[in-house]
Enzyme design. Structure first.
Site, PDB file in Angstrom:
ATOM      1  N   ARG A   1       0.523   9.039 -10.516  1.00 45.92           N
ATOM      2  CA  ARG A   1       0.318   7.802  -9.757  1.00 45.92           C
ATOM      3  C   ARG A   1       1.026   6.623 -10.412  1.00 45.92           C
ATOM      4  NH1 ARG A   1      -3.539   7.516  -5.855  1.00 45.92           N
ATOM      5  NH2 ARG A   1      -3.954   5.326  -6.327  1.00 45.92           N
TER       6      ARG A   1
ATOM      7  N   HIS B   1       3.329   3.352  -8.903  1.00 45.53           N
ATOM      8  CA  HIS B   1       3.169   1.920  -9.159  1.00 45.53           C
ATOM      9  C   HIS B   1       4.445   1.332  -9.769  1.00 45.53           C
ATOM     10  CE1 HIS B   1      -0.962   2.087  -8.018  1.00 45.53           C
ATOM     11  NE2 HIS B   1      -1.318   2.874  -9.013  1.00 45.53           N
TER      12      HIS B   1
ATOM     13  N   ARG C   1     -11.194   2.055  -9.963  1.00 44.31           N
ATOM     14  CA  ARG C   1     -10.287   3.181 -10.107  1.00 44.31           C
ATOM     15  C   ARG C   1     -10.402   3.780 -11.507  1.00 44.31           C
ATOM     16  NH1 ARG C   1      -4.652   1.932  -6.821  1.00 44.31           N
ATOM     17  NH2 ARG C   1      -5.633   1.409  -4.826  1.00 44.31           N
TER      18      ARG C   1
ATOM     19  N   ASP D   1       0.822  -1.201   0.000  1.00 48.84           N
ATOM     20  CA  ASP D   1       0.000   0.000   0.000  1.00 48.84           C
ATOM     21  C   ASP D   1       0.860   1.256   0.000  1.00 48.84           C
ATOM     22  OD1 ASP D   1      -2.350   1.465   0.062  1.00 48.84           O
ATOM     23  OD2 ASP D   1      -2.539   1.372   2.235  1.00 48.84           O
TER      24      ASP D   1
ATOM     25  N   LEU E   1      11.076 -20.748  -3.805  1.00 48.63           N
ATOM     26  CA  LEU E   1      10.053 -19.823  -3.330  1.00 48.63           C
ATOM     27  C   LEU E   1       8.809 -19.900  -4.205  1.00 48.63           C
ATOM     28  CD1 LEU E   1       9.212 -17.286  -1.549  1.00 48.63           C
ATOM     29  CD2 LEU E   1      10.103 -15.921  -3.452  1.00 48.63           C
TER      30      LEU E   1
END
Length: 259
Positions: A41, A45, A79, A28, A139
């Site tokens: 924005r 990201h 969004r 976040d 992983l």
């Protein structure tokens, strides 16, 4: 997800004391990070992707078996269209630019979330990521895409109802195990540690069922600034917690903790 770089991992696993087997991340603060710097924005990201690369590398080196990342929620579709397109573009770049490195470093990619209404190009990308790395044994990187915990639980309930209606299952046989077995994470251990960045203190429809006994850690750092030191600090915090799962710690351990 990547924007042209590749992942380069160290060979040795550090395996700290009491390392969590499964860490889940709510990444976040990308937008707030960008806004604080007067940037669009999308740049937040993009920088968030770089932070994810570092965290995947750290998870491998620290001996974490499963790393789940909340990459795109069912609510994210609301969004602005331009931002949604940017997020999907980052997913595309991840598949194209980082997947080969993940595969060569023995990382297995799993995707959880609803794929029913996804466009075919996005669905194909997700399948490619899973199929390309399916044989890997290191992983497991679990990407929660178009994911919502309430929707996941509702889907499990529908599956159980269908089995009852078909006579394959009795209502009295439905227990917590039956529900868990029908979730997207049926073959994955529940997260030991859930980390949320940016200082917000909520789960936001993320792994609500699986989080029943998870340790929660809320850190004030926006996701693009989250680095290896922050991840190691979270692992160290986890290592010093006393996990009792509703019971009592052994007497000796309680005495040590009290001292």
């Amino acid at each position: 997800m990547g924007d042209g770089g590749v992942l380069e991992f160290g060979a040795a696993a550090l395996a700290p004391r009491s390392a969590p087997r499964h860490v889940a991340l709510i990444m976040d603060g990308n937008g707030r990070w960008a806004a604080a710097r007067g940037l669009p924005r999308f740049e937040g990201h993009r920088r968030g992707v770089e932070a994810l690369r570092k965290t995947v590398r750290a998870a491998i080196e620290l001996g974490v078996d499963y790393l789940t990342v909340y990459s795109f929620s069912v609510e994210n579709w609301t969004r602005p269209a331009e931002e949604v397109r940017s997020l999907l573009a980052l997913l595309h770049r991840f598949i194209r630019n980082d997947l080969a490195e993940l595969r060569s470093n023995n990382v297995r990619v799993r995707v959880i979330g609803d794929r029913v209404d996804l466009s075919e190009d996005i669905a194909a990308l997700l399948r490619e990521a899973e199929e390309t790395t399916a044989a890997n044994t290191g992983l497991t990187l679990i990407v929660a895409f178009n994911y919502g915990a309430r929707q996941e639980i509702a889907a499990a309930a529908r599956a159980l109802a269908a089995e009852v209606a078909a006579g394959r299952l009795r209502p009295c046989d439905i227990d917590a195990g039956a529900i868990s077995a029908r979730l997207d994470t049926a073959d994955v251990p529940d997260p030991d540690l859930i980390i949320r960045t940016s200082g917000e203190q909520r789960l936001s429809n993320f792994m609500l069922w699986q989080a029943a006994y998870a340790e929660l850690l809320f850190v004030p750092v926006h996701w693009p600034d989250f680095d290896r030191a922050d991840f190691e600090a979270a692992i160290d915090d986890y290592a010093h917690r006393d996990r009792r799962f509703g019971g009592l710690a052994p007497v000796g351990r309680r005495a040590k903790t009290a001292s």
